[in-house]
Motif scaffolding. Structure first.
Motif, mmCIF file in Angstrom:
data_model
loop_
_atom_site.group_PDB
_atom_site.id
_atom_site.type_symbol
_atom_site.label_atom_id
_atom_site.label_comp_id
_atom_site.label_asym_id
_atom_site.label_seq_id
_atom_site.Cartn_x
_atom_site.Cartn_y
_atom_site.Cartn_z
ATOM 1 N N UNK A 87 0.819 -1.210 0.000
ATOM 2 C CA UNK A 87 0.000 0.000 0.000
ATOM 3 C C UNK A 87 0.854 1.261 0.000
ATOM 4 N N UNK A 88 0.400 2.251 -0.747
ATOM 5 C CA UNK A 88 1.000 3.587 -0.768
ATOM 6 C C UNK A 88 -0.054 4.587 -0.335
ATOM 7 N N UNK A 89 0.383 5.677 0.264
ATOM 8 C CA UNK A 89 -0.519 6.761 0.611
ATOM 9 C C UNK A 89 -0.111 7.996 -0.170
ATOM 10 N N UNK A 90 -1.094 8.659 -0.760
ATOM 11 C CA UNK A 90 -0.864 9.931 -1.454
ATOM 12 C C UNK A 90 -1.459 11.018 -0.572
ATOM 13 N N UNK A 91 -0.653 12.010 -0.237
ATOM 14 C CA UNK A 91 -1.077 13.080 0.657
ATOM 15 C C UNK A 91 -1.027 14.406 -0.082
ATOM 16 N N UNK A 92 -2.122 15.153 -0.054
ATOM 17 C CA UNK A 92 -2.117 16.507 -0.595
ATOM 18 C C UNK A 92 -2.873 16.726 -1.887
ATOM 19 N N UNK A 115 8.700 1.435 -17.313
ATOM 20 C CA UNK A 115 9.450 0.275 -16.864
ATOM 21 C C UNK A 115 8.631 -0.647 -15.957
ATOM 22 N N UNK A 116 7.711 -0.066 -15.205
ATOM 23 C CA UNK A 116 6.919 -0.845 -14.246
ATOM 24 C C UNK A 116 5.569 -1.241 -14.817
ATOM 25 N N UNK A 117 5.133 -2.421 -14.447
ATOM 26 C CA UNK A 117 3.778 -2.843 -14.757
ATOM 27 C C UNK A 117 2.954 -2.597 -13.492
ATOM 28 N N UNK A 118 2.392 -1.381 -13.395
ATOM 29 C CA UNK A 118 1.667 -0.998 -12.192
ATOM 30 C C UNK A 118 0.250 -1.533 -12.260
ATOM 31 N N UNK A 119 -0.035 -2.473 -11.363
ATOM 32 C CA UNK A 119 -1.371 -3.044 -11.285
ATOM 33 C C UNK A 119 -1.989 -2.624 -9.954
ATOM 34 N N UNK A 120 -3.046 -1.831 -10.035
ATOM 35 C CA UNK A 120 -3.704 -1.318 -8.842
ATOM 36 C C UNK A 120 -4.862 -2.240 -8.488
ATOM 37 N N UNK A 121 -4.854 -2.760 -7.281
ATOM 38 C CA UNK A 121 -5.948 -3.611 -6.828
ATOM 39 C C UNK A 121 -7.110 -2.788 -6.300
ATOM 40 N N UNK A 122 -6.777 -1.696 -5.590
ATOM 41 C CA UNK A 122 -7.821 -0.884 -4.982
ATOM 42 C C UNK A 122 -7.278 0.516 -4.738
ATOM 43 N N UNK A 123 -8.142 1.512 -4.854
ATOM 44 C CA UNK A 123 -7.774 2.895 -4.551
ATOM 45 C C UNK A 123 -8.954 3.543 -3.841
ATOM 46 N N UNK A 124 -8.679 4.208 -2.723
ATOM 47 C CA UNK A 124 -9.761 4.867 -1.984
ATOM 48 C C UNK A 124 -9.209 5.988 -1.124
ATOM 49 N N UNK A 125 -10.088 6.918 -0.780
ATOM 50 C CA UNK A 125 -9.729 7.965 0.182
ATOM 51 C C UNK A 125 -9.872 7.385 1.574
ATOM 52 N N UNK A 126 -9.025 7.851 2.504
ATOM 53 C CA UNK A 126 -9.140 7.381 3.880
ATOM 54 C C UNK A 126 -10.436 7.902 4.469
ATOM 55 N N UNK A 172 -1.366 -1.734 -4.347
ATOM 56 C CA UNK A 172 -0.755 -2.288 -5.547
ATOM 57 C C UNK A 172 -0.755 -3.811 -5.457
ATOM 58 N N UNK A 173 -0.497 -4.462 -6.566
ATOM 59 C CA UNK A 173 -0.507 -5.923 -6.552
ATOM 60 C C UNK A 173 0.803 -6.498 -6.013
ATOM 61 N N UNK A 174 1.907 -5.720 -6.055
ATOM 62 C CA UNK A 174 3.202 -6.249 -5.621
ATOM 63 C C UNK A 174 3.920 -5.277 -4.692
#
Length: 190
Positions: free
Chosen positions: A16-21, A50-61, A79-81
């Protein structure tokens, strides 16, 4: 099928990554997945291809966690990985500033509520050490580190720091309020 509770270390390795702002208004014009992909493409041109970015889920906290803030709620991307998350975070550290539509935003690892609370608990001690030029840092995920007498000291909990501070009078005096230390041995309860 039996449910197995993962080790504490497994929780740290979530993809998981968090995007702030990022303002909430942006959510209306784009899906969160497209918004994240756009941030990666604009800020990390080489990495995006270069990356195969596969997003499983995205949501606001959920809003209940940060009701006192006027800033937008964070976006959590699953992300998946884990390796993809780690490569993105490495690129973020190298670039130093990530932007969205010209405004600075932050991309960080997403920690559990317990980890975030443990990091907050170091706050008062961190502030005292910073004001007195101890060069403190919060190490991944929840260790406090600072320089004392030319040596780097690291502590995973307040009890370890309390025991160390009792051997260093100047540090003991500095942290007595934050760690509930007695500086006069005659006043210690028996």
């Amino acid at each position: 099928q039996e449910f197995v509770i993962p080790d504490k270390k497994d929780y740290i390795k979530l993809p998981n990554l968090t995007i702030i702002g990022v303002p909430k208004e942006e959510e209306k014009s784009k899906s969160l997945e497209n918004l994240f992909e756009g941030i990666i493409k604009k800020n990390f041109i080489g990495l995006a291809g270069d990356l195969d970015i596969q997003i499983q889920k995205a949501q606001r906290t959920p809003g209940k966690f940060i009701t006192k803030r006027s800033s937008p709620r964070h976006i959590v991307i699953r992300l998946s990985k884990v390796k993809t998350k780690e490569r993105i975070l490495r690129a973020v550290r190298q670039k130093h500033q990530v932007t969205y539509k010209g405004k600075p935003i932050r991309l960080t690892a997403d920690f559990s509520a317990e980890t975030l609370q443990a990091r907050r608990d170091w706050g008062p001690i961190f502030s005292l050490l910073k004001q007195n030029n101890y060069q403190p840092r919060i190490l991944y995920p929840v260790k406090l580190s600072f320089i004392n007498e030319g040596k780097i000291q690291s502590f995973s909990d307040k009890q370890m720091l309390r025991e160390f501070a009792t051997t260093k009078p100047a540090l003991q005096e500095l942290l007595k309020g934050a760690l509930n230390l007695e500086t006069n041995p005659q006043n210690t309860p028996k």
